[in-house]
Design a protein around this motif. Structure first.
Motif, PDB file in Angstrom:
ATOM      1  N   GLU A  62     -18.135 -19.084 -20.905  1.00 56.99           N
ATOM      2  CA  GLU A  62     -17.040 -19.490 -20.018  1.00 56.99           C
ATOM      3  C   GLU A  62     -15.689 -19.515 -20.729  1.00 56.99           C
ATOM      4  OE1 GLU A  62     -15.689 -23.366 -17.328  1.00 56.99           O
ATOM      5  OE2 GLU A  62     -17.390 -23.538 -18.684  1.00 56.99           O
ATOM      6  N   VAL A  63     -14.671 -18.992 -20.042  1.00 58.70           N
ATOM      7  CA  VAL A  63     -13.295 -19.258 -20.449  1.00 58.70           C
ATOM      8  C   VAL A  63     -13.007 -20.645 -19.884  1.00 58.70           C
ATOM      9  CG1 VAL A  63     -10.879 -18.602 -20.271  1.00 58.70           C
ATOM     10  CG2 VAL A  63     -12.641 -16.819 -20.425  1.00 58.70           C
ATOM     11  N   GLN A  79      -2.598 -11.938 -23.801  1.00 60.49           N
ATOM     12  CA  GLN A  79      -3.072 -11.808 -25.180  1.00 60.49           C
ATOM     13  C   GLN A  79      -4.173 -12.817 -25.492  1.00 60.49           C
ATOM     14  OE1 GLN A  79       0.102 -11.321 -28.246  1.00 60.49           O
ATOM     15  NE2 GLN A  79       1.467 -11.353 -26.471  1.00 60.49           N
ATOM     16  N   LEU A  80      -3.987 -14.044 -25.048  1.00 55.71           N
ATOM     17  CA  LEU A  80      -4.985 -15.080 -25.305  1.00 55.71           C
ATOM     18  C   LEU A  80      -6.282 -14.819 -24.544  1.00 55.71           C
ATOM     19  CD1 LEU A  80      -2.649 -18.172 -25.319  1.00 55.71           C
ATOM     20  CD2 LEU A  80      -4.067 -17.410 -27.231  1.00 55.71           C
ATOM     21  N   MET A  81      -6.173 -14.305 -23.326  1.00 57.27           N
ATOM     22  CA  MET A  81      -7.374 -13.973 -22.566  1.00 57.27           C
ATOM     23  C   MET A  81      -8.138 -12.843 -23.252  1.00 57.27           C
ATOM     24  SD  MET A  81      -8.075 -15.961 -20.055  1.00 57.27           S
ATOM     25  CE  MET A  81      -9.201 -14.985 -19.061  1.00 57.27           C
ATOM     26  N   ALA A  82      -7.440 -11.878 -23.803  1.00 57.23           N
ATOM     27  CA  ALA A  82      -8.109 -10.772 -24.496  1.00 57.23           C
ATOM     28  C   ALA A  82      -8.918 -11.300 -25.685  1.00 57.23           C
ATOM     29  CB  ALA A  82      -7.093  -9.729 -24.953  1.00 57.23           C
ATOM     30  N   ALA A 105     -13.022 -11.261 -25.760  1.00 55.85           N
ATOM     31  CA  ALA A 105     -13.692 -10.549 -26.859  1.00 55.85           C
ATOM     32  C   ALA A 105     -14.696 -11.460 -27.557  1.00 55.85           C
ATOM     33  CB  ALA A 105     -12.662 -10.018 -27.853  1.00 55.85           C
ATOM     34  N   ALA A 106     -14.320 -12.706 -27.785  1.00 54.53           N
ATOM     35  CA  ALA A 106     -15.233 -13.647 -28.434  1.00 54.53           C
ATOM     36  C   ALA A 106     -16.471 -13.886 -27.571  1.00 54.53           C
ATOM     37  CB  ALA A 106     -14.521 -14.970 -28.714  1.00 54.53           C
TER      38      ALA A 106
END
Length: 133
Positions: free
Chosen positions: A74-75, A92-95, A99-100
């Motif tokens: 989950e984000v 950028q933070l969502m990318a 990825a994680a």
């Protein structure tokens, strides 16, 4: 303008709470977060266990952060200070968060208010996220 995306540390916990309480939509106070079980100690423990929070800094100033729940896929959080909106920090933070998570999960999820007037919904849709039940 110089932007830096970096993993948050335990030393950033107070800053993360300041960023979280600075937003207008989906605002929660420190007390409301504590009622939900989100406390400085819980956040520090989460950061200590595994990389799960990333911060964006603009010209050395904290501007935004994203947080994941690795086990759940989950984000968990994505917040940008109103003073730093529309700079691409959220994207950028969502990318980084995605990825994680994709390193461990085939399908990801996030929970947000389903109302159309919530700006985050449009943001997530533009990034390719889809509504589910």
């Amino acid at each position: 303008m110089q932007t830096l995306i970096r993993a948050a540390t335990q030393d950033d916990v107070e800053i993360l709470f300041t960023l979280r309480t600075s937003v207008v939509q989906n605002h929660l106070s420190v007390e409301q977060m504590a009622d939900l079980g989100i406390t400085p100690q819980v956040l520090a423990d989460s950061i200590r266990q595994a990389p799960c929070v990333w911060m964006a800094e603009v010209d050395g100033q904290p501007a935004a952060f994203s947080m994941i729940d690795q086990a759940a896929g989950e984000v968990f959080a994505m917040f940008v200070s109103p003073a730093y909106e529309n700079l691409g920090l959220g994207r950028q933070l969502m990318a980084v968060a995605e990825a994680a998570l994709f390193g461990h999960h085939e399908t990801l999820f996030l929970i947000t208010d389903g109302r159309g007037e919530i700006r985050a919904n449009g943001f997530y849709h533009r990034l390719g996220w889809e509504n589910t039940d």
